[in-house]
Design a protein around this motif. Structure first.
Motif, PDB file in Angstrom:
ATOM      1  N   ASN A 100     -10.142  -2.898  -9.698  1.00 38.92           N
ATOM      2  CA  ASN A 100      -9.773  -1.677  -8.997  1.00 38.92           C
ATOM      3  C   ASN A 100      -8.263  -1.532  -8.795  1.00 38.92           C
ATOM      4  O   ASN A 100      -7.807  -0.559  -8.187  1.00 38.92           O
ATOM      5  CB  ASN A 100     -10.471  -1.609  -7.634  1.00 38.92           C
ATOM      6  N   SER A 101      -7.504  -2.488  -9.295  1.00 44.22           N
ATOM      7  CA  SER A 101      -6.046  -2.411  -9.149  1.00 44.22           C
ATOM      8  C   SER A 101      -5.430  -1.665 -10.324  1.00 44.22           C
ATOM      9  O   SER A 101      -6.023  -1.542 -11.393  1.00 44.22           O
ATOM     10  CB  SER A 101      -5.449  -3.820  -9.080  1.00 44.22           C
ATOM     11  N   ASN A 102      -4.229  -1.144 -10.096  1.00 47.11           N
ATOM     12  CA  ASN A 102      -3.436  -0.537 -11.153  1.00 47.11           C
ATOM     13  C   ASN A 102      -1.973  -0.758 -10.802  1.00 47.11           C
ATOM     14  O   ASN A 102      -1.659  -1.429  -9.808  1.00 47.11           O
ATOM     15  CB  ASN A 102      -3.764   0.954 -11.319  1.00 47.11           C
ATOM     16  N   GLU A 136       0.187   1.059  -9.457  1.00 50.18           N
ATOM     17  CA  GLU A 136       0.572   1.570  -8.141  1.00 50.18           C
ATOM     18  C   GLU A 136       0.190   0.591  -7.028  1.00 50.18           C
ATOM     19  O   GLU A 136       0.812   0.598  -5.960  1.00 50.18           O
ATOM     20  CB  GLU A 136      -0.097   2.922  -7.894  1.00 50.18           C
ATOM     21  N   THR A 137      -0.816  -0.237  -7.280  1.00 48.02           N
ATOM     22  CA  THR A 137      -1.231  -1.229  -6.293  1.00 48.02           C
ATOM     23  C   THR A 137      -0.074  -2.144  -5.914  1.00 48.02           C
ATOM     24  O   THR A 137       0.016  -2.620  -4.771  1.00 48.02           O
ATOM     25  CB  THR A 137      -2.389  -2.087  -6.855  1.00 48.02           C
ATOM     26  N   PHE A 138       0.822  -2.374  -6.856  1.00 45.37           N
ATOM     27  CA  PHE A 138       1.907  -3.341  -6.654  1.00 45.37           C
ATOM     28  C   PHE A 138       3.254  -2.685  -6.341  1.00 45.37           C
ATOM     29  O   PHE A 138       4.278  -3.367  -6.339  1.00 45.37           O
ATOM     30  CB  PHE A 138       2.030  -4.210  -7.911  1.00 45.37           C
ATOM     31  N   ILE A 144      -0.854  -9.619  -2.101  1.00 42.47           N
ATOM     32  CA  ILE A 144      -1.412  -8.278  -2.309  1.00 42.47           C
ATOM     33  C   ILE A 144      -2.850  -8.162  -1.825  1.00 42.47           C
ATOM     34  O   ILE A 144      -3.234  -7.170  -1.196  1.00 42.47           O
ATOM     35  CB  ILE A 144      -1.345  -7.892  -3.800  1.00 42.47           C
ATOM     36  N   PHE A 145      -3.670  -9.164  -2.099  1.00 41.65           N
ATOM     37  CA  PHE A 145      -5.107  -9.036  -1.882  1.00 41.65           C
ATOM     38  C   PHE A 145      -5.669  -9.868  -0.728  1.00 41.65           C
ATOM     39  O   PHE A 145      -6.794  -9.635  -0.301  1.00 41.65           O
ATOM     40  CB  PHE A 145      -5.869  -9.419  -3.162  1.00 41.65           C
ATOM     41  N   ASN A 198       7.521  -7.576  -4.520  1.00 43.16           N
ATOM     42  CA  ASN A 198       6.610  -7.592  -3.374  1.00 43.16           C
ATOM     43  C   ASN A 198       6.824  -8.735  -2.402  1.00 43.16           C
ATOM     44  O   ASN A 198       6.303  -8.690  -1.285  1.00 43.16           O
ATOM     45  CB  ASN A 198       5.159  -7.628  -3.868  1.00 43.16           C
TER      46      ASN A 198
END
Length: 238
Positions: A31-33, A35-37, A126-127, A163
């Protein structure tokens, strides 16, 4: 036969957790892309003459750098000090993880840290949370493997550099560069870049505003490691 029986017994105990953690990792990465990062970037408002009027930011100050704009010295510094097998590993360091596993068993779970690759650090930031537990470590490892399957090493390094926290609410190299040196990272010296790379390992411990001597000490280690790996020359090191 005894070894096989032991292996089957262990897998029977571990398999339910693996299935749960693997599903979590698969869903997270699928589900990441890109933009997630991308962290929330700081907004700058200028007047008609180009003079800065206002800088708007949320809880963190960030300015995103694509891979080709990240100074090579920064990439080499992080590889040298954080993850020397970065360009070839599958997202985890097998030898390091064996050592962590042995330590976890030896200390009955009291020590479950270390051997985190750059990809694992990205996965955690991130997760996941920074909770110290076998569950978090297991999810972190599985997410890292799947990140390496989905994204290129250049992507992962780009996500990482942009990040990680450089203390004092600066997220990403460019925000830290402008915050600490009042100039873009492209204009910093090797020493200054390595100084910034020293901070993310433990942002509060290496906080330049509180413990500049600690940041300098780690900067020196980074320079030494880079020299040892042939990333910089003797004159650059000294």
């Amino acid at each position: 036969i005894v070894g096989l029986a032991a292996g089957i017994y262990v897998w029977d105990k571990v398999e339910p957790y693996y299935t749960e953690y693997n599903k979590f990792a698969t869903d997270a990465v699928d589900n990441s892309n890109y933009e997630t990062f991308r962290p929330e970037e700081t907004t700058f408002i200028y007047d008609s003459d180009g003079e800065l009027l206002v800088k708007l930011r949320g809880s963190q100050d960030s300015a995103y750098l694509e891979f080709d704009r990240i100074p090579t010295e920064v990439i080499d510094a992080f590889v040298a000090v954080e993850d020397r097998s970065f360009w070839s590993n599958p997202g985890i360091d097998i030898k390091g993880l064996i050592r962590v596993g042995v330590d976890a068993v030896r200390t009955k779970g009291a020590e479950i840290h270390g051997a985190s690759t750059i990809t694992q650090q990205l996965a955690r930031n991130i997760f996941l949370t920074h909770e110290v537990s076998l569950e978090r470590k297991g999810k972190e490892m599985l997410i890292s493997l799947k990140l390496t399957e989905k994204y290129s090493k250049r992507d992962i390094m780009e996500f990482y550099v942009n990040n990680i926290c450089y203390a004092n609410a600066f997220y990403g190299l460019e925000a830290a560069s402008k915050g600490y040196f009042n100039k873009p990272s492209s204009e910093l010296s090797l020493s200054q870049l390595c100084y910034l790379c020293a901070i993310p390992n433990s942002p509060e411990y290496y906080n330049p505003y509180k413990y500049p001597e600690r940041a300098v000490e780690r900067r020196n280690k980074i320079l030494k490691d880079m020299y040892g790996l042939g990333y910089i020359t003797a004159s650059e090191y000294h």
